[in-house]
Design an enzyme around this catalytic site. Sequence first.
Site, PDB file in Angstrom:
ATOM      1  N   GLU A  90       4.402 -16.304  -6.527  1.00 54.31           N
ATOM      2  CA  GLU A  90       5.205 -15.218  -5.945  1.00 54.31           C
ATOM      3  C   GLU A  90       6.598 -15.743  -5.688  1.00 54.31           C
ATOM      4  O   GLU A  90       6.776 -16.832  -5.140  1.00 54.31           O
ATOM      5  CB  GLU A  90       4.653 -14.729  -4.592  1.00 54.31           C
ATOM      6  N   GLU A 114       5.931  -1.035  -2.265  1.00 50.09           N
ATOM      7  CA  GLU A 114       4.626  -0.769  -1.632  1.00 50.09           C
ATOM      8  C   GLU A 114       4.892  -0.035  -0.316  1.00 50.09           C
ATOM      9  O   GLU A 114       5.165  -0.650   0.717  1.00 50.09           O
ATOM     10  CB  GLU A 114       3.859  -2.067  -1.419  1.00 50.09           C
ATOM     11  N   LYS A 169       3.296  -0.668   3.432  1.00 55.22           N
ATOM     12  CA  LYS A 169       3.513  -1.904   4.182  1.00 55.22           C
ATOM     13  C   LYS A 169       4.514  -1.659   5.307  1.00 55.22           C
ATOM     14  O   LYS A 169       5.259  -0.686   5.313  1.00 55.22           O
ATOM     15  CB  LYS A 169       4.036  -3.006   3.254  1.00 55.22           C
ATOM     16  N   GLU A 193       9.224  -5.211   3.909  1.00 60.75           N
ATOM     17  CA  GLU A 193       8.057  -5.475   3.069  1.00 60.75           C
ATOM     18  C   GLU A 193       7.817  -4.387   2.021  1.00 60.75           C
ATOM     19  O   GLU A 193       7.033  -4.573   1.099  1.00 60.75           O
ATOM     20  CB  GLU A 193       6.808  -5.631   3.951  1.00 60.75           C
TER      21      GLU A 193
END
Length: 334
Positions: A258, A307, A310, A315
Site C-alpha cells: 500500500e 471508499e 470510511k 480516509e
Amino acid sequence: MAITLFVLGLLLSSLNPAAAIGTCFGQVADNLPSPSQVVSQYQQYNIQAMRIYGPDSQVSQALQGSNVQLMVGVPNKDLQSIASSQDNANSWIQNNILSYPNVQFKYIAVGNEIRPNNGASQYAQFVLPAMQNIWNALQQHGLSNNIKVSTPWEMGVIKNTYPPSAGEFDPSIQGYTQPIIQFLVGNGLPLFLNCYPYFSYKSDTADININYALFTSPGTVVQDGQYAYQNLLFAMLDSVNWALEKAGAGGVTIILTETGWPTAGDVGTSVANAQTYNNNLIQKVQQGTPKRPGLAIETYIFDMYNENLKSPALEQNWGLFDNTGAPKYQVNFN
C-alpha cells in the site's frame, strides 16, 4: 565484490522480475462499480495487479481468464480459525484459491497491519501459525512456486527511521517480528509493507518539505553515508531494508502493498498532489532504492476508488478513480 553484488541482485529480483504496478481495491463503500466493471477498468488502464482485503467470490469470478494478478487477504478476524487448524487452512485454500483455477493468484496477505503494540494486538499471536498453515496448504497442492505468503506490516514495526541506516525492528516487539522474519527467510518469501510518505509529512510538516514527499525535490535531501536520498519513500523503504539486514534477512524482498496520496480531507491533500505522487511513484519504483539500486519494487497503489463509508473524511479520498469509474486525474500505469 562486484560479482557478489550482481549475484545478490539476481537473488533479490527472482521474486519480482516484472515489478508490476497494481492498485488496492478497497470496498468499504456502497457505491462501487460492479466487479465485472472493475476488472474491465483494470484491463483498460493496464493495471497489472489487484489487492483485495478478503476473499470475494464475485471479484474472483470476474477475474477468471483475465491477465490481472491477484493478492487476496485473509482478514484479521479469520486468523484464529486458520491458525488453530491445518484443516481450516486447507479449506480456505480450497474455497478461495482452488475454486478459481483461471485466476492469476500471486500473493496471500495473512492479516493486515498487526503488531502487539497497536490496535490489532489481539491478533498478533495468530499471524505466524496462520501463515504457516496457509503455506503448508499451498505446498500440499503444488502451488507454492506460484503463490507467495506474507503479512503486511506498516512502518510502526520500525524504530529509528532517520537516517535510514539507523533503521531496526522495534526491539520491544522482537518476539513477534523475528520469528515471522525467519519464516520469510526460510521459505524465500517477501516482506509486505504498507508505507505512506503522506502520513509522515502530515505528522511533521515543519520539518518535512512536501517536495521531498512528492518526489519533486531538486536534489539530495538526506545524505546517509554513501546513499543520497531525494525522496521520502526511498528513505523509508531503505530504513526497512537496513532493519531486515540487521535481523539476518538482507535477502528478503519488500513488496510495497500500500502507498498513495489522498485528494482531499486534510493538510497537503489535493488532486494535483495525488497526481504528482502517484505518477512519480510509478516511475521511481522501477529504479530501486539507493540501498538496492536496480531492483524494481512491486507496488500496489491505494486506492482504486474512494471508499465513502470510511471515516474521517481523509480516509474516503484516496481513489484514483471516482465511483463512476472516471479517472480523478491522469495516471500513466505503463
